[in-house]
Design a protein around this motif. Structure first.
Motif, PDB file in Angstrom:
ATOM      1  N   GLN A   1       0.908  -1.120  -0.018  1.00 38.84           N
ATOM      2  CA  GLN A   1       0.083   0.180   0.128  1.00 38.84           C
ATOM      3  C   GLN A   1       1.165   0.806   0.049  1.00 38.84           C
ATOM      4  N   VAL A   2       0.538   2.390  -1.068  1.00 39.45           N
ATOM      5  CA  VAL A   2       1.083   3.121  -0.964  1.00 39.45           C
ATOM      6  C   VAL A   2       0.216   4.575  -0.938  1.00 39.45           C
ATOM      7  N   GLN A   3       0.841   6.042   0.122  1.00 39.51           N
ATOM      8  CA  GLN A   3      -0.154   6.916   0.546  1.00 39.51           C
ATOM      9  C   GLN A   3       0.926   8.241  -0.224  1.00 39.51           C
ATOM     10  N   LEU A   4       0.379   9.248  -0.352  1.00 41.13           N
ATOM     11  CA  LEU A   4       0.981  10.240  -0.831  1.00 41.13           C
ATOM     12  C   LEU A   4       0.442  11.226   0.091  1.00 41.13           C
ATOM     13  N   VAL A   5       0.998  12.177   1.027  1.00 41.92           N
ATOM     14  CA  VAL A   5       0.495  13.344   1.979  1.00 41.92           C
ATOM     15  C   VAL A   5       1.221  14.201   1.344  1.00 41.92           C
ATOM     16  N   GLU A   6       0.150  15.265   1.297  1.00 41.00           N
ATOM     17  CA  GLU A   6       0.534  16.641   0.408  1.00 41.00           C
ATOM     18  C   GLU A   6       0.511  17.692   1.924  1.00 41.00           C
ATOM     19  N   SER A   7       1.297  18.692   1.565  1.00 43.12           N
ATOM     20  CA  SER A   7       1.508  19.938   2.559  1.00 43.12           C
ATOM     21  C   SER A   7       2.220  21.027   2.312  1.00 43.12           C
ATOM     22  N   GLY A   8       1.263  22.355   2.656  1.00 38.58           N
ATOM     23  CA  GLY A   8       2.002  23.661   2.671  1.00 38.58           C
ATOM     24  C   GLY A   8       0.731  24.418   1.618  1.00 38.58           C
ATOM     25  N   SER A  25       4.429   7.251   0.677  1.00 39.66           N
ATOM     26  CA  SER A  25       5.026   6.158   1.681  1.00 39.66           C
ATOM     27  C   SER A  25       4.122   5.366   1.445  1.00 39.66           C
ATOM     28  N   GLY A  26       5.056   4.046   2.553  1.00 42.77           N
ATOM     29  CA  GLY A  26       4.429   2.779   2.245  1.00 42.77           C
ATOM     30  C   GLY A  26       4.889   1.239   1.961  1.00 42.77           C
ATOM     31  N   SER A  27       5.463   0.745   1.113  1.00 44.11           N
ATOM     32  CA  SER A  27       5.531  -0.384   0.410  1.00 44.11           C
ATOM     33  C   SER A  27       6.643   0.103  -1.156  1.00 44.11           C
ATOM     34  N   ILE A  28       7.221   1.088  -0.567  1.00 45.55           N
ATOM     35  CA  ILE A  28       7.822   1.599  -2.141  1.00 45.55           C
ATOM     36  C   ILE A  28       9.027   1.199  -2.944  1.00 45.55           C
ATOM     37  N   VAL A  29       9.102   0.766  -4.268  1.00 47.26           N
ATOM     38  CA  VAL A  29      10.908   0.143  -4.381  1.00 47.26           C
ATOM     39  C   VAL A  29      11.353   1.148  -5.174  1.00 47.26           C
ATOM     40  N   SER A  30      10.689   1.939  -5.825  1.00 46.15           N
ATOM     41  CA  SER A  30      11.083   2.851  -6.792  1.00 46.15           C
ATOM     42  C   SER A  30      10.111   3.456  -6.971  1.00 46.15           C
ATOM     43  N   ILE A  31       9.672   5.514  -7.434  1.00 47.18           N
ATOM     44  CA  ILE A  31       9.291   6.018  -7.952  1.00 47.18           C
ATOM     45  C   ILE A  31       9.568   7.127  -9.385  1.00 47.18           C
ATOM     46  N   ASN A  32       8.800   7.057 -10.366  1.00 54.05           N
ATOM     47  CA  ASN A  32       9.254   7.252 -11.586  1.00 54.05           C
ATOM     48  C   ASN A  32       8.669   8.487 -11.430  1.00 54.05           C
ATOM     49  N   THR A  33       7.902   8.620 -12.746  1.00 53.91           N
ATOM     50  CA  THR A  33       6.820   9.881 -12.529  1.00 53.91           C
ATOM     51  C   THR A  33       6.364  11.429 -11.189  1.00 53.91           C
ATOM     52  N   MET A  34       6.643  12.213 -11.005  1.00 55.84           N
ATOM     53  CA  MET A  34       5.864  12.760  -9.964  1.00 55.84           C
ATOM     54  C   MET A  34       5.468  14.056  -9.858  1.00 55.84           C
ATOM     55  N   GLY A  35       4.538  14.926 -10.402  1.00 55.88           N
ATOM     56  CA  GLY A  35       3.557  15.651 -10.447  1.00 55.88           C
ATOM     57  C   GLY A  35       2.708  15.941  -9.623  1.00 55.88           C
ATOM     58  N   ARG A 105       4.597  -4.358  -8.158  1.00 52.97           N
ATOM     59  CA  ARG A 105       3.735  -3.828  -9.417  1.00 52.97           C
ATOM     60  C   ARG A 105       3.668  -2.406  -9.665  1.00 52.97           C
ATOM     61  N   THR A 106       4.201  -1.869 -10.966  1.00 51.04           N
ATOM     62  CA  THR A 106       3.375  -0.697 -10.603  1.00 51.04           C
ATOM     63  C   THR A 106       1.825   0.724 -10.853  1.00 51.04           C
ATOM     64  N   GLY A 107       1.842   1.667  -9.830  1.00 54.60           N
ATOM     65  CA  GLY A 107       0.608   1.608  -9.765  1.00 54.60           C
ATOM     66  C   GLY A 107       0.869   3.484 -10.279  1.00 54.60           C
ATOM     67  N   ASP A 108      -0.526   3.967  -9.969  1.00 53.11           N
ATOM     68  CA  ASP A 108      -0.739   5.705 -10.164  1.00 53.11           C
ATOM     69  C   ASP A 108      -1.475   5.678  -8.881  1.00 53.11           C
ATOM     70  N   TYR A 109      -0.700   6.494  -7.966  1.00 47.90           N
ATOM     71  CA  TYR A 109      -0.924   7.235  -6.994  1.00 47.90           C
ATOM     72  C   TYR A 109      -1.934   8.563  -7.065  1.00 47.90           C
ATOM     73  N   TRP A 110      -2.533   8.847  -6.152  1.00 51.36           N
ATOM     74  CA  TRP A 110      -3.071  10.413  -5.810  1.00 51.36           C
ATOM     75  C   TRP A 110      -3.098  10.954  -4.840  1.00 51.36           C
TER      76      TRP A 110
END
Length: 120
Positions: A1-8, A25-35, A105-110
């Motif tokens: 499970q992957v979580q993205l937490v924004e602030s600011g 955060s979470g079970s991350i191996v690598s992150i490709n594009t971020m946006g 697995r590669t997934g798109d997270y928000w």
């Protein structure tokens, strides 16, 4: 499970600056594009900035020269520095990341979104 937490996010006067952060955060191996994307009331979600794992950046004309995206791979964090803000930048800003998780697995997270309001 992957979580993205924004602030600011927050309220700022026109011409001011804000810096958004988004930590993955979470079970991350690598992150490709971020946006970063944004969605104003009654409008479609649009790309604000993106950065690849190789630090190639893309900006639409509406923010080019005013916004800057960066990332800290050690912290799995992406930043958006927003300068010379305009009332039309008012929107909910969402972080996005293409993540390879521990199951390979590669997934798109928000993220959940953070409100940016620019007053005139």
């Amino acid at each position: 499970q992957v979580q993205l937490v924004e602030s600011g996010g927050g309220l700022v006067q026109a011409g001011g600056s804000l810096r958004l952060s988004c930590a993955a955060s979470g079970s991350i191996v690598s992150i490709n594009t971020m946006g970063w994307y944004r969605q104003a009331p009654g409008k479609q979600r649009e790309l604000v900035a993106s950065i690849t794992s190789g630090n190639y950046r893309i900006y639409p004309d509406s923010v080019k020269g005013r916004f800057s995206i960066s990332r800290d791979n050690a912290k799995n964090t992406v930043y958006l520095q927003m300068n010379s803000l305009k009332p039309e930048d008012t929107a909910v800003y969402y972080c996005n990341a293409e993540v390879r998780s521990a199951d390979w697995r590669t997934g798109d997270y928000w993220g959940q979104g953070t409100q940016v309001t620019v007053s005139s």
